[in-house]
Scaffold this motif. Structure first.
Motif, PDB file in Angstrom:
ATOM      1  N   ARG A  57      16.748   0.845  -4.251  1.00 30.37           N
ATOM      2  CA  ARG A  57      15.044   0.901  -3.964  1.00 30.37           C
ATOM      3  C   ARG A  57      14.423   0.612  -2.668  1.00 30.37           C
ATOM      4  O   ARG A  57      15.074  -0.909  -2.287  1.00 30.37           O
ATOM      5  CB  ARG A  57      14.035   0.390  -5.096  1.00 30.37           C
ATOM      6  N   PRO A  58      13.664   0.917  -2.244  1.00 25.60           N
ATOM      7  CA  PRO A  58      13.071   0.640  -0.648  1.00 25.60           C
ATOM      8  C   PRO A  58      12.683  -0.792  -0.725  1.00 25.60           C
ATOM      9  O   PRO A  58      12.158  -1.293  -2.029  1.00 25.60           O
ATOM     10  CB  PRO A  58      11.932   1.533  -0.359  1.00 25.60           C
ATOM     11  N   THR A  59      12.800  -1.692   0.324  1.00 27.09           N
ATOM     12  CA  THR A  59      12.704  -3.109   0.571  1.00 27.09           C
ATOM     13  C   THR A  59      12.104  -3.558   1.983  1.00 27.09           C
ATOM     14  O   THR A  59      12.481  -2.734   2.807  1.00 27.09           O
ATOM     15  CB  THR A  59      13.866  -3.896  -0.056  1.00 27.09           C
ATOM     16  N   LEU A  60      11.024  -4.456   1.813  1.00 25.05           N
ATOM     17  CA  LEU A  60      10.591  -5.207   3.036  1.00 25.05           C
ATOM     18  C   LEU A  60      11.487  -6.321   3.113  1.00 25.05           C
ATOM     19  O   LEU A  60      11.030  -7.235   2.145  1.00 25.05           O
ATOM     20  CB  LEU A  60       9.057  -5.113   3.176  1.00 25.05           C
ATOM     21  N   PHE A  61      12.271  -6.338   3.979  1.00 24.22           N
ATOM     22  CA  PHE A  61      12.951  -7.662   4.303  1.00 24.22           C
ATOM     23  C   PHE A  61      12.250  -8.440   5.604  1.00 24.22           C
ATOM     24  O   PHE A  61      12.137  -7.898   6.506  1.00 24.22           O
ATOM     25  CB  PHE A  61      14.223  -7.497   4.820  1.00 24.22           C
ATOM     26  N   LEU A  62      11.753  -9.628   5.208  1.00 22.95           N
ATOM     27  CA  LEU A  62      11.247 -10.482   6.196  1.00 22.95           C
ATOM     28  C   LEU A  62      11.931 -11.636   6.620  1.00 22.95           C
ATOM     29  O   LEU A  62      12.604 -12.446   5.722  1.00 22.95           O
ATOM     30  CB  LEU A  62       9.963 -10.900   5.804  1.00 22.95           C
ATOM     31  N   ALA A  63      12.322 -11.916   8.085  1.00 24.34           N
ATOM     32  CA  ALA A  63      12.917 -13.018   8.518  1.00 24.34           C
ATOM     33  C   ALA A  63      12.128 -13.830   9.464  1.00 24.34           C
ATOM     34  O   ALA A  63      12.116 -13.442  10.660  1.00 24.34           O
ATOM     35  CB  ALA A  63      14.365 -12.684   8.984  1.00 24.34           C
ATOM     36  N   GLU A  64      10.982 -14.233   9.118  1.00 22.25           N
ATOM     37  CA  GLU A  64      10.067 -15.132  10.058  1.00 22.25           C
ATOM     38  C   GLU A  64      10.664 -16.283  10.299  1.00 22.25           C
ATOM     39  O   GLU A  64      10.841 -17.192   9.543  1.00 22.25           O
ATOM     40  CB  GLU A  64       8.833 -15.119   9.300  1.00 22.25           C
ATOM     41  N   HIS A  65      11.012 -16.620  11.636  1.00 27.97           N
ATOM     42  CA  HIS A  65      11.270 -17.886  12.169  1.00 27.97           C
ATOM     43  C   HIS A  65      12.808 -18.321  11.539  1.00 27.97           C
ATOM     44  O   HIS A  65      12.509 -19.767  11.133  1.00 27.97           O
ATOM     45  CB  HIS A  65      10.054 -18.838  11.888  1.00 27.97           C
ATOM     46  N   LEU A  66      13.725 -17.525  11.463  1.00 30.59           N
ATOM     47  CA  LEU A  66      14.723 -17.781  10.780  1.00 30.59           C
ATOM     48  C   LEU A  66      15.783 -17.711  11.986  1.00 30.59           C
ATOM     49  O   LEU A  66      16.853 -18.475  12.009  1.00 30.59           O
ATOM     50  CB  LEU A  66      14.959 -16.810   9.777  1.00 30.59           C
ATOM     51  N   ALA A  67      15.834 -16.526  12.528  1.00 26.29           N
ATOM     52  CA  ALA A  67      17.045 -16.148  13.430  1.00 26.29           C
ATOM     53  C   ALA A  67      17.248 -17.333  14.366  1.00 26.29           C
ATOM     54  O   ALA A  67      18.598 -17.628  14.810  1.00 26.29           O
ATOM     55  CB  ALA A  67      16.901 -14.815  13.988  1.00 26.29           C
ATOM     56  N   LEU A  68      16.341 -17.859  14.890  1.00 24.82           N
ATOM     57  CA  LEU A  68      16.419 -18.903  15.732  1.00 24.82           C
ATOM     58  C   LEU A  68      17.279 -19.971  15.650  1.00 24.82           C
ATOM     59  O   LEU A  68      18.024 -20.579  16.506  1.00 24.82           O
ATOM     60  CB  LEU A  68      14.862 -19.496  16.189  1.00 24.82           C
ATOM     61  N   PHE A  69      17.358 -20.349  14.251  1.00 28.06           N
ATOM     62  CA  PHE A  69      18.033 -21.604  13.829  1.00 28.06           C
ATOM     63  C   PHE A  69      19.452 -21.147  13.218  1.00 28.06           C
ATOM     64  O   PHE A  69      20.150 -22.076  12.657  1.00 28.06           O
ATOM     65  CB  PHE A  69      17.097 -22.400  12.598  1.00 28.06           C
ATOM     66  N   ALA A  97       0.973  -1.276   0.166  1.00 23.71           N
ATOM     67  CA  ALA A  97      -0.072  -0.141   0.215  1.00 23.71           C
ATOM     68  C   ALA A  97       0.743   1.354   0.032  1.00 23.71           C
ATOM     69  O   ALA A  97       0.543   2.382  -0.464  1.00 23.71           O
ATOM     70  CB  ALA A  97      -0.943   0.022   1.205  1.00 23.71           C
ATOM     71  N   ALA A  98       1.965   1.135   0.447  1.00 25.72           N
ATOM     72  CA  ALA A  98       2.965   2.186   0.630  1.00 25.72           C
ATOM     73  C   ALA A  98       3.808   2.658  -0.445  1.00 25.72           C
ATOM     74  O   ALA A  98       4.435   3.362  -0.639  1.00 25.72           O
ATOM     75  CB  ALA A  98       3.818   2.409   1.987  1.00 25.72           C
ATOM     76  N   GLY A  99       3.755   1.690  -1.496  1.00 26.79           N
ATOM     77  CA  GLY A  99       4.289   1.755  -2.715  1.00 26.79           C
ATOM     78  C   GLY A  99       5.671   1.134  -2.582  1.00 26.79           C
ATOM     79  O   GLY A  99       6.650   1.202  -3.592  1.00 26.79           O
ATOM     80  N   VAL A 100       6.134   0.299  -1.719  1.00 29.97           N
ATOM     81  CA  VAL A 100       7.271  -0.380  -1.516  1.00 29.97           C
ATOM     82  C   VAL A 100       7.580  -1.265  -2.726  1.00 29.97           C
ATOM     83  O   VAL A 100       6.715  -2.242  -2.840  1.00 29.97           O
ATOM     84  CB  VAL A 100       7.625  -1.056  -0.249  1.00 29.97           C
ATOM     85  N   PRO A 101       8.614  -1.297  -3.592  1.00 29.01           N
ATOM     86  CA  PRO A 101       8.612  -2.276  -4.830  1.00 29.01           C
ATOM     87  C   PRO A 101       9.168  -3.733  -4.732  1.00 29.01           C
ATOM     88  O   PRO A 101       9.070  -4.311  -5.620  1.00 29.01           O
ATOM     89  CB  PRO A 101       9.564  -1.321  -5.806  1.00 29.01           C
ATOM     90  N   GLN A 102       9.673  -3.979  -3.366  1.00 32.71           N
ATOM     91  CA  GLN A 102      10.338  -4.981  -3.288  1.00 32.71           C
ATOM     92  C   GLN A 102      10.161  -5.701  -1.941  1.00 32.71           C
ATOM     93  O   GLN A 102      10.129  -5.082  -1.016  1.00 32.71           O
ATOM     94  CB  GLN A 102      11.898  -4.819  -3.439  1.00 32.71           C
ATOM     95  N   ALA A 122      20.612  -2.382   1.961  1.00 28.09           N
ATOM     96  CA  ALA A 122      19.264  -1.703   1.982  1.00 28.09           C
ATOM     97  C   ALA A 122      19.241  -0.042   1.827  1.00 28.09           C
ATOM     98  O   ALA A 122      20.023   0.698   2.470  1.00 28.09           O
ATOM     99  CB  ALA A 122      18.715  -1.778   3.635  1.00 28.09           C
ATOM    100  N   ALA A 123      18.334   0.406   0.997  1.00 33.60           N
ATOM    101  CA  ALA A 123      18.139   1.607   0.561  1.00 33.60           C
ATOM    102  C   ALA A 123      17.303   2.218   1.641  1.00 33.60           C
ATOM    103  O   ALA A 123      16.489   1.669   2.436  1.00 33.60           O
ATOM    104  CB  ALA A 123      17.447   1.551  -0.632  1.00 33.60           C
ATOM    105  N   ALA A 124      17.472   3.779   1.732  1.00 27.83           N
ATOM    106  CA  ALA A 124      16.744   4.579   2.586  1.00 27.83           C
ATOM    107  C   ALA A 124      15.299   3.966   2.447  1.00 27.83           C
ATOM    108  O   ALA A 124      14.722   3.896   1.389  1.00 27.83           O
ATOM    109  CB  ALA A 124      16.763   5.866   2.318  1.00 27.83           C
ATOM    110  N   GLY A 125      14.458   3.963   3.610  1.00 27.47           N
ATOM    111  CA  GLY A 125      12.969   3.726   3.601  1.00 27.47           C
ATOM    112  C   GLY A 125      12.593   2.036   3.344  1.00 27.47           C
ATOM    113  O   GLY A 125      11.708   1.739   3.579  1.00 27.47           O
TER     114      GLY A 125
END
Length: 273
Positions: A155-167, A77-82, A184-187
């Motif tokens: 370009r701005p990015t949403l990085f997800l690390a769901e249930h990863l760091a524990l392992f 919705a915020a226009g993040v492209p990646q 990571a780019a700004a934003g």
């Protein structure tokens, strides 16, 4: 190439099957049934060769999956492209949240990526917006993997690390966070699940106790820290935690550490580069 702990393989498959049990949101261009199709025929087998019950994962997944789903919807919705999904496994967000102008990058071990690609081919789904990239989180540089996959570091990015760091080992977690912030780019935003123990306990003792008590010394769980240690790690590696005094968490499991019952929480941390 790092050989995956069979217990981790089982956990990955249990979570994949568990996620498919929920009704989850999708975008107008997305496929709301992709999750079930993607895990068709998948079986979570324990190291002894017996099927593992997915019911054990549902209580943990019930709050976690919607939290990360909403982050993706908000980013779109915020226009993040990646959107980069670290340790994506059989996650279907790239399919449910397909959206014009948004590219998804799913990173995981080579055999998982290969099996996911095969399953997507069988499904006949459109993957023009999805890049699958093989990565060993113990040895590979995430910035290099992303660059080869076509990720645009400007370009701005949403990085997800769901249930990863524990392992991952603590050093690998720190390296991953630092390399992500440098790429990571700004934003850009990073959201992870962090396993948290009470502040007055030693992290090495907690991890070794969990390993001995729950897995007989063969466990796949490596990084459990106090919340303050997590916050310090994010700051050290170039990330700013959003609302650090607000805790969003779910109780993961309880184990006796130093002769006292100890609750290990899964906390949801979101930070900006």
């Amino acid at each position: 190439m790092t050989r995956e702990n069979p217990l981790l393989t089982m956990i990955r498959e249990v979570c994949a099957l568990g996620r498919a049990e929920f009704e989850r949101p999708s975008t107008a261009e997305g496929d709301p049934d992709a999750g079930r199709a993607l895990v068709q025929g998948l079986q979570a087998i324990d190291p002894g060769g017996e099927p593992s019950a997915i019911s054990l994962s549902l209580a943990l997944l019930a709050p976690r999956a919607p939290y990360f789903d909403q982050l993706v919807l908000d980013a779109i919705a915020a226009g993040v492209p990646q959107v980069v999904n670290l340790g994506a496994g059989y996650d279907d967000r790239a399919l449910r949240f397909r959206h014009s102008g948004v590219t998804f990058f799913d990173l995981d071990l080579p055999d998982i990526v290969a099996d996911k690609a095969r399953r997507l081919h069988v499904m006949g789904t459109d993957t023009a917006h999805l890049a699958l990239a093989a990565m060993d989180f113990h040895t590979d540089d995430v910035a290099e993997v992303l660059a080869r996959a076509g990720h645009d570091a400007h370009r701005p990015t949403l990085f997800l690390a769901e249930h990863l760091a524990l392992f991952l080992e603590p050093g690998d977690v720190a390296s991953l966070l630092a390399r992500l912030s440098g790429h990571a780019a700004a934003g850009s935003t990073l959201a992870i699940t962090a396993e948290v123990h009470p502040a007055d306990l030693d992290s090495d003792l907690v991890v070794s106790t969990v390993d001995d008590v729950m897995f007989g010394g063969a466990g796949p769980l490596h990084t459990i820290q106090s919340r303050d240690a997590w916050l310090a790690l994010f700051e050290k590696t170039g990330w700013r935690i959003d609302n650090p005094d607000e805790v969003t968490a779910v109780n993961h499991f309880e184990v006796t550490v130093a002769d006292r019952p100890t609750q290990i929480q899964t906390q949801f941390l979101t930070a900006t580069a």
